[in-house]
Design a protein around this motif. Structure first.
Motif, PDB file in Angstrom:
ATOM      1  N   LYS A  67      80.709 -61.852  55.680  1.00 18.29           N
ATOM      2  CA  LYS A  67      80.921 -61.727  54.234  1.00 18.29           C
ATOM      3  C   LYS A  67      79.925 -62.489  53.361  1.00 18.29           C
ATOM      4  N   GLU A  68      79.283 -63.533  53.888  1.00 12.06           N
ATOM      5  CA  GLU A  68      78.614 -64.481  53.003  1.00 12.06           C
ATOM      6  C   GLU A  68      77.091 -64.527  53.104  1.00 12.06           C
ATOM      7  N   MET A  69      76.488 -63.831  54.065  1.00 15.01           N
ATOM      8  CA  MET A  69      75.047 -63.980  54.252  1.00 15.01           C
ATOM      9  C   MET A  69      74.252 -63.157  53.241  1.00 15.01           C
ATOM     10  N   TYR A  70      73.129 -63.736  52.799  1.00  8.78           N
ATOM     11  CA  TYR A  70      72.151 -63.016  51.979  1.00  8.78           C
ATOM     12  C   TYR A  70      71.173 -62.345  52.933  1.00  8.78           C
ATOM     13  N   THR A  71      71.388 -61.073  53.181  1.00  4.49           N
ATOM     14  CA  THR A  71      70.592 -60.313  54.142  1.00  4.49           C
ATOM     15  C   THR A  71      69.872 -59.177  53.425  1.00  4.49           C
ATOM     16  N   PHE A  72      68.605 -58.974  53.759  1.00  8.53           N
ATOM     17  CA  PHE A  72      67.838 -57.917  53.111  1.00  8.53           C
ATOM     18  C   PHE A  72      66.708 -57.468  54.032  1.00  8.53           C
ATOM     19  N   SER A 111      66.871 -81.493  56.015  1.00 16.29           N
ATOM     20  CA  SER A 111      67.594 -81.379  54.752  1.00 16.29           C
ATOM     21  C   SER A 111      67.013 -80.219  53.978  1.00 16.29           C
ATOM     22  N   GLY A 112      67.783 -79.703  53.029  1.00 18.38           N
ATOM     23  CA  GLY A 112      67.279 -78.609  52.216  1.00 18.38           C
ATOM     24  C   GLY A 112      68.368 -77.652  51.796  1.00 18.38           C
ATOM     25  N   PRO A 113      67.968 -76.523  51.191  1.00 22.30           N
ATOM     26  CA  PRO A 113      68.941 -75.556  50.697  1.00 22.30           C
ATOM     27  C   PRO A 113      69.390 -74.564  51.767  1.00 22.30           C
ATOM     28  N   PHE A 114      70.654 -74.181  51.677  1.00 17.37           N
ATOM     29  CA  PHE A 114      71.236 -73.133  52.516  1.00 17.37           C
ATOM     30  C   PHE A 114      71.978 -72.180  51.591  1.00 17.37           C
ATOM     31  N   PHE A 115      72.218 -70.946  52.072  1.00 10.11           N
ATOM     32  CA  PHE A 115      72.632 -69.894  51.151  1.00 10.11           C
ATOM     33  C   PHE A 115      73.849 -69.141  51.684  1.00 10.11           C
ATOM     34  N   ARG A 116      74.883 -69.074  50.827  1.00  6.69           N
ATOM     35  CA  ARG A 116      76.080 -68.298  51.170  1.00  6.69           C
ATOM     36  C   ARG A 116      76.609 -67.623  49.914  1.00  6.69           C
ATOM     37  N   TYR A 117      76.920 -66.355  50.053  1.00  7.04           N
ATOM     38  CA  TYR A 117      77.445 -65.627  48.904  1.00  7.04           C
ATOM     39  C   TYR A 117      78.941 -65.896  48.807  1.00  7.04           C
ATOM     40  N   GLU A 118      79.308 -66.831  47.919  1.00 10.77           N
ATOM     41  CA  GLU A 118      80.694 -67.202  47.712  1.00 10.77           C
ATOM     42  C   GLU A 118      80.985 -67.209  46.216  1.00 10.77           C
ATOM     43  N   ARG A 119      82.258 -67.294  45.876  1.00  7.91           N
ATOM     44  CA  ARG A 119      82.621 -67.432  44.463  1.00  7.91           C
ATOM     45  C   ARG A 119      82.272 -68.843  44.021  1.00  7.91           C
ATOM     46  N   PRO A 120      81.345 -68.995  43.075  1.00 16.32           N
ATOM     47  CA  PRO A 120      80.911 -70.346  42.689  1.00 16.32           C
ATOM     48  C   PRO A 120      82.048 -71.146  42.049  1.00 16.32           C
ATOM     49  N   GLN A 121      82.107 -72.405  42.384  1.00 13.61           N
ATOM     50  CA  GLN A 121      83.042 -73.356  41.786  1.00 13.61           C
ATOM     51  C   GLN A 121      82.487 -74.748  42.021  1.00 13.61           C
ATOM     52  N   ALA A 122      83.148 -75.752  41.479  1.00 12.94           N
ATOM     53  CA  ALA A 122      82.642 -77.125  41.593  1.00 12.94           C
ATOM     54  C   ALA A 122      82.450 -77.500  43.062  1.00 12.94           C
ATOM     55  N   GLY A 123      81.232 -77.881  43.421  1.00 10.43           N
ATOM     56  CA  GLY A 123      80.938 -78.304  44.781  1.00 10.43           C
ATOM     57  C   GLY A 123      80.817 -77.181  45.784  1.00 10.43           C
ATOM     58  N   ARG A 124      80.890 -75.941  45.318  1.00 10.11           N
ATOM     59  CA  ARG A 124      80.769 -74.785  46.228  1.00 10.11           C
ATOM     60  C   ARG A 124      79.786 -73.808  45.598  1.00 10.11           C
ATOM     61  N   TYR A 125      78.544 -73.876  46.038  1.00  9.26           N
ATOM     62  CA  TYR A 125      77.483 -73.110  45.408  1.00  9.26           C
ATOM     63  C   TYR A 125      76.939 -72.043  46.351  1.00  9.26           C
ATOM     64  N   ARG A 126      76.254 -71.070  45.769  1.00  9.79           N
ATOM     65  CA  ARG A 126      75.606 -70.048  46.589  1.00  9.79           C
ATOM     66  C   ARG A 126      74.313 -70.582  47.203  1.00  9.79           C
ATOM     67  N   GLN A 127      73.697 -71.534  46.542  1.00  9.71           N
ATOM     68  CA  GLN A 127      72.619 -72.307  47.154  1.00  9.71           C
ATOM     69  C   GLN A 127      73.133 -73.729  47.283  1.00  9.71           C
ATOM     70  N   LEU A 128      73.504 -74.112  48.496  1.00  6.61           N
ATOM     71  CA  LEU A 128      74.057 -75.435  48.738  1.00  6.61           C
ATOM     72  C   LEU A 128      73.004 -76.316  49.393  1.00  6.61           C
ATOM     73  N   GLN A 129      73.126 -77.606  49.176  1.00  7.25           N
ATOM     74  CA  GLN A 129      72.149 -78.556  49.708  1.00  7.25           C
ATOM     75  C   GLN A 129      72.808 -79.421  50.769  1.00  7.25           C
ATOM     76  N   GLN A 130      72.154 -79.542  51.934  1.00  7.03           N
ATOM     77  CA  GLN A 130      72.727 -80.295  53.045  1.00  7.03           C
ATOM     78  C   GLN A 130      71.694 -81.191  53.716  1.00  7.03           C
ATOM     79  N   VAL A 131      72.220 -82.229  54.352  1.00  3.43           N
ATOM     80  CA  VAL A 131      71.466 -83.018  55.328  1.00  3.43           C
ATOM     81  C   VAL A 131      72.130 -82.787  56.673  1.00  3.43           C
TER      82      VAL A 131
END
Length: 424
Positions: A67-72, A111-131
């Motif tokens: 459901k959540e991957m940005y695939t093209f 570290s860097g950005p990762f991408f998931r197609y989700e409903r945006p809300q506080a702390g839950r982004y479509r481009q999320l940043q992780q270590v």
């Protein structure tokens, strides 16, 4: 009059702009520092990969893949996907570059950005940043404990203390098949909807991870993996807990915890912070002993984590804390005249060479405007140089906190400022 821009960042993709960006950098670097101290080397990964890498590595039954991957399709009609997580890409790189044929374990951080197609809300982004970190090639409970302790140390090093560690075991190949049959037998006896029933057929553990209240109620009495561990899996888990006890890392065993990715085995964990509400997770991970072989490499074990930078910032805010230096510089130069500017420009450069953050007023501002710029910069010290000062071989050094000013020799100003800010 300029028209306002009609462009905006994509929905669910945050910008990090000053002064808030200073906290983002501090959190990212703080979490990474804990990994560096434990001997983890940096790896830089592609932002997109072959789609099949994530389908095979993450699991087709997961929400991430289904459901959540940005695939093209790219211009060569190849299916590529913006990376939704880091572990599969790290494993691909380790196999491709033969790192698994050197000294083990291979210990990597990123570290860097990762991408998931989700409903945006506080702390839950479509481009999320992780270590993240990955330790590959050794099946040792002490290594599991080290990975968990690195994450714990990263959070605590930032001043965060209102979180808790939840941990469980998802078993291994000697007990998971039997448990899978037991769980499926239980689930197929429930009035599940068609989609959930299909999920139970592919990976029944995913059903226990369902957040819908009606499904949670139906599965309240489901058999739990931790009650059906083999002797070897239980011994591994008990040893991990023993090492955590020895390290003073507090934890709570949560037998109902199921991580959102298919590759986890044995030790599985999550850091949660109740100050974040429903989206309480700030990081987590686990062991993935079959993943490398599944991706075409050696049958080597591995364990890792991903820690959310955005979530960690929210957790710090919930505790009334911040991280990082908001001030962009420590010293601000105020030149009064062209010759003074030319000289002060050199002094500022010399301060930077000493590791001192320094800036200067540009654009020919008057003294009032330049001093306002100094205040806005957050600097501790202003260096004020006029043409008369230049002729006398001195420069005004002003403490922007107290307002006190003194004249200092131009020949010694770099050493004087270095002593004041602790960098000689």
């Amino acid at each position: 009059m300029n028209k306002p821009s009609t462009f905006a960042a994509p929905k669910g993709v945050p910008d990090y702009v000053p002064p808030a960006s200073a906290e983002f950098v501090a959190v990212r670097d703080g979490l990474t520092k804990a990994a560096r101290l434990a001997g983890y080397s940096h790896i830089e990964l592609p932002v997109f990969e072959d789609t099949s890498l994530f389908a095979r590595g993450v699991g087709e039954s997961t929400d991430v893949v289904s459901k959540e991957m940005y695939t093209f399709a790219d211009r060569g009609d190849r299916s590529v996907t913006l990376r939704p997580e880091g572990t599969a890409g790290v494993m691909r790189a380790v196999i491709e570059h033969g790192l698994d044929r050197g000294q083990l374990p291979v210990k990597l951080s990123y570290s860097g950005p990762f991408f998931r197609y989700e409903r945006p809300q506080a702390g839950r982004y479509r481009q999320l940043q992780q270590v993240g970190v990955e330790a590959i090639g050794v099946d040792d409970p002490a290594l599991d404990a080290e990975v968990i302790a690195v994450a714990d140390a990263g959070f605590r090093g930032l001043g965060l203390d209102g979180f808790r560690l939840e941990i469980t075991s998802l078993g291994d190949d000697t007990c998971r098949p039997q448990y899978r049959e037991l769980l499926q037998e239980f689930l197929f006896g429930l009035p599940l909807d068609d989609e959930t029933r299909r999920r139970a057929e592919i990976n029944p553990l995913r059903v226990l991870d369902d957040k819908r209240p009606e499904v949670k109620a139906l599965t309240a009495d489901a058999p739990l993996m931790i009650d059906h561990l083999s002797e070897s899996a239980k011994a591994h888990f008990d040893e991990v807990l023993g090492h955590l006890d020895a390290l003073g890392v507090a934890y709570t065993v949560n037998p109902r915890m199921v991580r959102g990715l298919d590759y986890y085995t044995k030790t599985t964990f999550e850091f949660v912070h109740d100050g974040l509400g429903a989206q309480s997770g700030i990081g987590g991970g686990g062991r993935y002993d079959g993943l490398m072989a599944q991706l075409g490499g050696q049958p080597l074990s591995g364990i890792g984590f991903g820690l959310g930078i955005d979530r960690t910032i929210l957790a710090l805010t919930a505790e009334g804390k911040t991280a990082g230096e908001v001030a962009r510089c420590e010293v601000f130069g105020v030149p009064l005249g062209d010759q003074a500017k030319a000289k002060l420009f050199v002094v500022i450069s010399q301060l930077r060479a000493k590791g001192i953050r320094a800036d200067i007023s540009y654009g020919g501002r008057g003294v009032k405007g330049a001093m306002k710029a100094a205040d806005r910069s957050g600097a501790r010290i202003a260096l004020v140089l006029g043409e008369r000062d230049l002729a006398d071989g001195t420069i005004g050094l002003k403490d922007l906190g107290t307002g006190e000013q003194q004249q200092v020799s131009l020949d010694t100003i770099v050493e004087t400022v270095g002593a004041l800010v602790g960098k000689r």
